[in-house]
Design a protein around this motif. Structure first.
Motif, PDB file in Angstrom:
ATOM      1  N   GLY A  67      -9.517 -10.441 -10.376  1.00  0.00           N
ATOM      2  CA  GLY A  67      -9.051 -10.125  -9.032  1.00  0.00           C
ATOM      3  C   GLY A  67      -9.477 -11.135  -7.995  1.00  0.00           C
ATOM      4  O   GLY A  67      -9.321 -12.331  -8.179  1.00  0.00           O
ATOM      5  N   GLU A  96      -0.183  -9.191  -3.329  1.00  0.00           N
ATOM      6  CA  GLU A  96      -0.764  -8.157  -4.195  1.00  0.00           C
ATOM      7  C   GLU A  96      -2.295  -8.186  -4.143  1.00  0.00           C
ATOM      8  O   GLU A  96      -2.941  -7.161  -4.318  1.00  0.00           O
ATOM      9  CB  GLU A  96      -0.249  -8.241  -5.636  1.00  0.00           C
ATOM     10  CG  GLU A  96      -0.561  -9.538  -6.355  1.00  0.00           C
ATOM     11  CD  GLU A  96       0.477 -10.642  -6.126  1.00  0.00           C
ATOM     12  OE1 GLU A  96       0.346 -11.678  -6.800  1.00  0.00           O
ATOM     13  OE2 GLU A  96       1.384 -10.485  -5.298  1.00  0.00           O
ATOM     14  N   VAL A  97      -2.865  -9.352  -3.874  1.00  0.00           N
ATOM     15  CA  VAL A  97      -4.319  -9.460  -3.704  1.00  0.00           C
ATOM     16  C   VAL A  97      -4.697  -9.017  -2.293  1.00  0.00           C
ATOM     17  O   VAL A  97      -5.686  -8.312  -2.089  1.00  0.00           O
ATOM     18  CB  VAL A  97      -4.811 -10.897  -3.990  1.00  0.00           C
ATOM     19  CG1 VAL A  97      -6.297 -11.035  -3.700  1.00  0.00           C
ATOM     20  CG2 VAL A  97      -4.502 -11.278  -5.440  1.00  0.00           C
ATOM     21  N   ASN A  99      -3.406  -6.794  -0.537  1.00  0.00           N
ATOM     22  CA  ASN A  99      -3.388  -5.333  -0.459  1.00  0.00           C
ATOM     23  C   ASN A  99      -4.719  -4.706  -0.867  1.00  0.00           C
ATOM     24  O   ASN A  99      -4.992  -3.561  -0.518  1.00  0.00           O
ATOM     25  CB  ASN A  99      -2.259  -4.759  -1.323  1.00  0.00           C
ATOM     26  CG  ASN A  99      -0.900  -5.089  -0.746  1.00  0.00           C
ATOM     27  OD1 ASN A  99      -0.750  -5.335   0.448  1.00  0.00           O
ATOM     28  ND2 ASN A  99       0.105  -5.119  -1.616  1.00  0.00           N
ATOM     29  N   ASP A 100      -5.543  -5.449  -1.613  1.00  0.00           N
ATOM     30  CA  ASP A 100      -6.842  -4.936  -2.056  1.00  0.00           C
ATOM     31  C   ASP A 100      -8.007  -5.452  -1.217  1.00  0.00           C
ATOM     32  O   ASP A 100      -9.161  -5.118  -1.498  1.00  0.00           O
ATOM     33  CB  ASP A 100      -7.078  -5.301  -3.525  1.00  0.00           C
ATOM     34  CG  ASP A 100      -6.135  -4.557  -4.458  1.00  0.00           C
ATOM     35  OD1 ASP A 100      -5.734  -3.419  -4.123  1.00  0.00           O
ATOM     36  OD2 ASP A 100      -5.799  -5.112  -5.522  1.00  0.00           O
TER      37      ASP A 100
END
Length: 162
Positions: A67, A96-97, A99-100
């Motif tokens: 991640g 997508e990263v 979002n975390d």
């Protein structure tokens, strides 16, 4: 059979034990996170008093996980991650990263969750004036390999809201 310790001495020892045990629990870190939670609440109040909903900061996480690989400069607008770039390459972080990625409020939630979960190790440093967490070290279980995380937040700069 009668005890060789007089009743008055037994009562005194019992009272002394009742007084000493809570202090020992705090010293040993067995009080269920109350001191960590109190510190969290004090620092979170300091952060809230900054009245910042738009800011940039540098974030990094060190772990034995996939991640996020940083450091990453995160831009927060109105309390939400609005963008992020890798500081070394200046390349945008994939959505997508992004979002975390956490906001400062998200880092406070991470600390609160570690307290609730009774992580075996929780060590947090806070910014001395702004109150936000600058370093969060968590080991959820000493018995589990590679579950340690160190989150860092630095170089926070307020942004003018858009």
């Amino acid at each position: 059979m009668r005890s060789s310790v007089p009743a008055r001495s037994r009562r005194f020892l019992a009272l002394l034990t009742l007084i000493a045990i809570p202090g020992a629990c705090t010293t040993l870190g067995l009080e269920g996170g109350t001191s960590e939670r109190a510190q969290l609440e004090r620092q979170k109040a300091r952060w809230v008093n900054q009245h910042l909903s738009s800011y940039r900061f540098t974030y990094n996480v060190t772990c034995f996980c996939g991640g996020v690989r940083g450091p990453i400069e995160i831009e927060v607008r109105n309390g939400t991650v609005a963008g992020a770039v890798y500081t070394v390459t200046a390349q945008p972080v994939p959505i997508e990263v992004q979002n975390d990625l956490p906001t400062i409020d998200g880092l406070f939630r991470l600390i609160a969750q570690a307290i609730t979960d009774r992580a075996d190790l929780l060590d947090v440093d806070y910014h001395p004036t702004m109150g936000y967490p600058t370093r969060i070290s968590i080991d959820h279980s000493f018995a589990t390999a590679d579950d340690e995380f160190v989150h860092t937040a630095s170089s926070l700069r307020p942004l003018v809201p858009q």
